[in-house]
Design an enzyme around this catalytic site. Structure first.
Site, mmCIF file in Angstrom:
data_model
loop_
_atom_site.group_PDB
_atom_site.id
_atom_site.type_symbol
_atom_site.label_atom_id
_atom_site.label_comp_id
_atom_site.label_asym_id
_atom_site.label_seq_id
_atom_site.Cartn_x
_atom_site.Cartn_y
_atom_site.Cartn_z
ATOM 1 N N SER A 14 0.852 -1.183 0.000
ATOM 2 C CA SER A 14 0.000 0.000 0.000
ATOM 3 C C SER A 14 0.889 1.234 0.000
ATOM 4 O O SER A 14 2.108 1.133 0.008
ATOM 5 C CB SER A 14 -0.901 -0.002 1.239
ATOM 6 O OG SER A 14 -0.109 0.324 2.365
ATOM 7 N N LYS A 15 0.224 2.392 0.029
ATOM 8 C CA LYS A 15 0.966 3.659 0.000
ATOM 9 C C LYS A 15 1.988 3.758 1.133
ATOM 10 O O LYS A 15 2.993 4.448 1.002
ATOM 11 C CB LYS A 15 -0.008 4.827 0.130
ATOM 12 C CG LYS A 15 -0.776 5.091 -1.139
ATOM 13 C CD LYS A 15 -1.513 6.413 -1.011
ATOM 14 C CE LYS A 15 -2.611 6.504 -2.047
ATOM 15 N NZ LYS A 15 -3.926 6.687 -1.489
ATOM 16 N N ARG A 16 1.700 3.093 2.231
ATOM 17 C CA ARG A 16 2.637 3.116 3.359
ATOM 18 C C ARG A 16 4.031 2.656 2.937
ATOM 19 O O ARG A 16 5.023 3.004 3.552
ATOM 20 C CB ARG A 16 2.156 2.189 4.480
ATOM 21 C CG ARG A 16 1.056 2.732 5.348
ATOM 22 C CD ARG A 16 0.678 1.741 6.421
ATOM 23 N NE ARG A 16 0.295 0.431 5.881
ATOM 24 C CZ ARG A 16 1.000 -0.668 6.023
ATOM 25 N NH1 ARG A 16 2.120 -0.659 6.706
ATOM 26 N NH2 ARG A 16 0.576 -1.806 5.497
ATOM 27 N N HIS A 17 4.071 1.811 1.921
ATOM 28 C CA HIS A 17 5.363 1.272 1.488
ATOM 29 C C HIS A 17 6.081 2.187 0.504
ATOM 30 O O HIS A 17 7.122 1.828 -0.028
ATOM 31 C CB HIS A 17 5.165 -0.107 0.850
ATOM 32 C CG HIS A 17 4.639 -1.131 1.799
ATOM 33 N ND1 HIS A 17 3.337 -1.573 1.777
ATOM 34 C CD2 HIS A 17 5.231 -1.771 2.827
ATOM 35 C CE1 HIS A 17 3.163 -2.467 2.735
ATOM 36 N NE2 HIS A 17 4.292 -2.604 3.393
ATOM 37 N N GLY A 18 5.526 3.379 0.243
ATOM 38 C CA GLY A 18 6.162 4.283 -0.724
ATOM 39 C C GLY A 18 5.385 4.255 -2.031
ATOM 40 O O GLY A 18 4.204 3.913 -2.040
#
Ligand code: GLU
Length: 498
Positions: free
Chosen positions: A250-254
């Site tokens: 997800s976006k959390r991973h960049g």
């Protein structure tokens, strides 16, 4: 004829997960000389946006994915936007009611929710209790005529529901656990499971390739195919993609959106190659660098792995670096980047570009990193020189740098040939060689203890200075500035040993 579709919803940017689905479907279609169909699933009117749809087209085209039928190119089985197919969904719902496979349901949501709450409180699974299933036609008609809100539900038959999945094998579900699904809502809009089956059936899709988050929807869809009297397609449900911490990517991973990778300067064939390896690998051992044309040829849908794939940006970078070496568009793309950041001279661009490519391209993961790499390589951080203790502690090194400066006296600039001559002379005079010889020169010329080979760096520095790009200091000025700061007073002055 094989017909494969990609059915994204325009509710956000196309990210690695959904583009992998689109890509695997495209490999398969192209390999089998089949048709590739792009269908836009925009029934969620609140979240769907035409900008996202445009972005999907752009992202796919940038990656090199083309389609034979779709909203923008048309085709014989359109329209290809679900929002334009509402009359079709209604027509088939009415047919299903007529054929006894579906029924009008007047139960209000509130009513059903209350029931569901009670059932859940008893720790049981709720399913639609069949209240309106047996409603006589005249009763249903008169309620409809009176304007009572109603949904259309599918009648779920008894027994097992079986289908074959190319990735997961034989699948079997009991219909006991399936609540009679809504096909059309009371506002006339179709549910996902219904619209997708109507579209796949009417568009004569032979292979439904999609994310495995839809595996649990498939039994309901199978029942809808049966009710319509249509053959089942082959299904292939692709695994989830995880981030490096093994949670769903997800976006959390960049960056995960195709548009982000494009903006960050990745090459489309590198992204395509890397994404192809998320859950698939070529049969033969060997390089994972596989150009798009070969991917189409070698891809095997039945070799797709059912366990989750882990996104690894280092591998993407490795693959991107590989393609940067050979893609003929790279010089142009680098030039565009340099232009954005003022790293391009007004004259002699070709010489400059060639030097930049030769010096820094090998050290970056993506083209958009080139300006920062140049900042770093050509910067001369004399005020905060770090990591040069070794040179400053060595009087012989300071002496060498002084000699180097003296050799440059009387020369306007340091040409590459001059540099070679000087280095040879210093080698003889000081008996220093290798690192002992070159490291102090590097430090004096760059203020840093590492960087590209001096042979490449010196022409870059001199050309940058000659072309007056971003106040790049020439070699001679650098060495003099270095000596002014560290040279005359020896190692201890102007430099703290702590
Ligand atoms: N629009 C759905 C999605 O983006 C596609 C599902 C399907 O391919 O059936 O998840």
């Amino acid at each position: 004829m094989i017909r494969v579709r990609f059915a994204p919803s325009p509710t956000g940017l196309l990210h690695v997960g959904n583009v992998r689905t689109g890509l695997f479907a495209w490999f398969f279609a192209r390999q089998k000389n089949g048709a590739y169909i792009l269908r836009i699933e925009d029934t969620d009117r609140e979240r769907s946006r035409s900008e996202y749809e445009d972005q999907i087209f752009q992202d796919l085209r940038w990656l090199g994915i083309d389609w034979d039928e779709g909203p923008d190119v048309g085709g014989p089985r359109g329209p290809y936007r679900q929002s334009e197919r509402f009359p079709i969904y209604k027509e088939y719902a009415l047919r299903l009611i007529q054929s006894g496979h579906a029924f009008w349901c007047f139960c209000s949501e509130e009513q059903l929710e209350i029931q569901a709450e009670q059932i859940k409180a008893e720790n049981l699974n709720w399913k639609y209790p069949g209240t309106c299933r047996g409603l006589p036609k005249d009763v249903a008609d008169s309620r409809l005529n009176a304007g009572d809100p109603a949904v259309v539900r599918l009648k779920v038959r008894e027994g097992h529901i079986r289908f074959h999945d190319v990735v997961h094998g034989a699948m079997e579900f009991s219909s006991d656990v399936i609540s009679e699904p809504i096909l059309l809502r009371s506002d006339g809009s179709p549910t996902y499971n219904y619209a997708v089956v109507i579209d796949d059936a009417l568009m004569e899709i032979t292979h439904v390739i999609r994310g495995d988050d839809h595996l649990s929807n498939t039994p309901k869809q199978v029942l809808i195919y049966e009710a319509l009297g249509r053959p089942l397609p082959e299904f292939a449900h692709l695994s989830t993609i995880l981030g490096p911490d093994h949670t769903r990517l997800s976006k959390r991973h960049g960056a995960t959106a195709v548009a982000h990778f494009r903006g960050a300067g990745y090459l489309p064939e590198a992204l395509m190659n890397y994404i192809a390896l998320l859950g698939w690998s070529p049969t033969s051992e060997g390089s994972e660098v596989i150009p798009p044309a070969d991917l189409v040829q070698h891809f095997r849908l039945d070799r797709v792995n059912k366990s989750p794939a882990v996104f690894d940006v280092n591998k993407l970078n490795f693959i991107n670096r590989h393609y940067m070496k050979s893609n003929p568009a790279v010089p142009r793309l680098v030039l565009d980047e340099l232009e954005k950041t003022g790293w391009i001279p007004s004259t002699d661009r070709e010489t400059w570009l060639a030097l930049v490519l030769d010096t820094v391209l090998a050290s970056v993961d993506t083209i958009s990193e080139v300006p920062a790499a140049l900042d770093n390589v050509l910067g001369f951080p004399l005020e905060n020189t770090t990591d040069i203790r070794e040179t400053l502690d060595d009087p012989g090194a300071i002496d060498l740098i002084r000699r180097f400066a003296a050799e440059m006296q009387g020369k306007a600039q340091l040409t590459f040939d001059d540099y070679r001559v000087i280095v040879n002379r210093l080698k003889d005079a000081t008996k220093r060689k290798g690192r002992q010889l070159f490291h102090p020169l590097r430090v004096a010329l760059t203020g840093k203890s590492s960087g590209p080979e001096l042979d490449k760096l010196i022409p870059l520095i001199e050309t940058g200075a000659r072309l007056r790009i971003k106040d790049v200091l020439g070699c001679k000025d650098r060495v003099q500035a270095f000596l002014a700061r560290y040279g005359s007073a020896g190692p201890a002055m102007g430099y703290s040993k702590s």
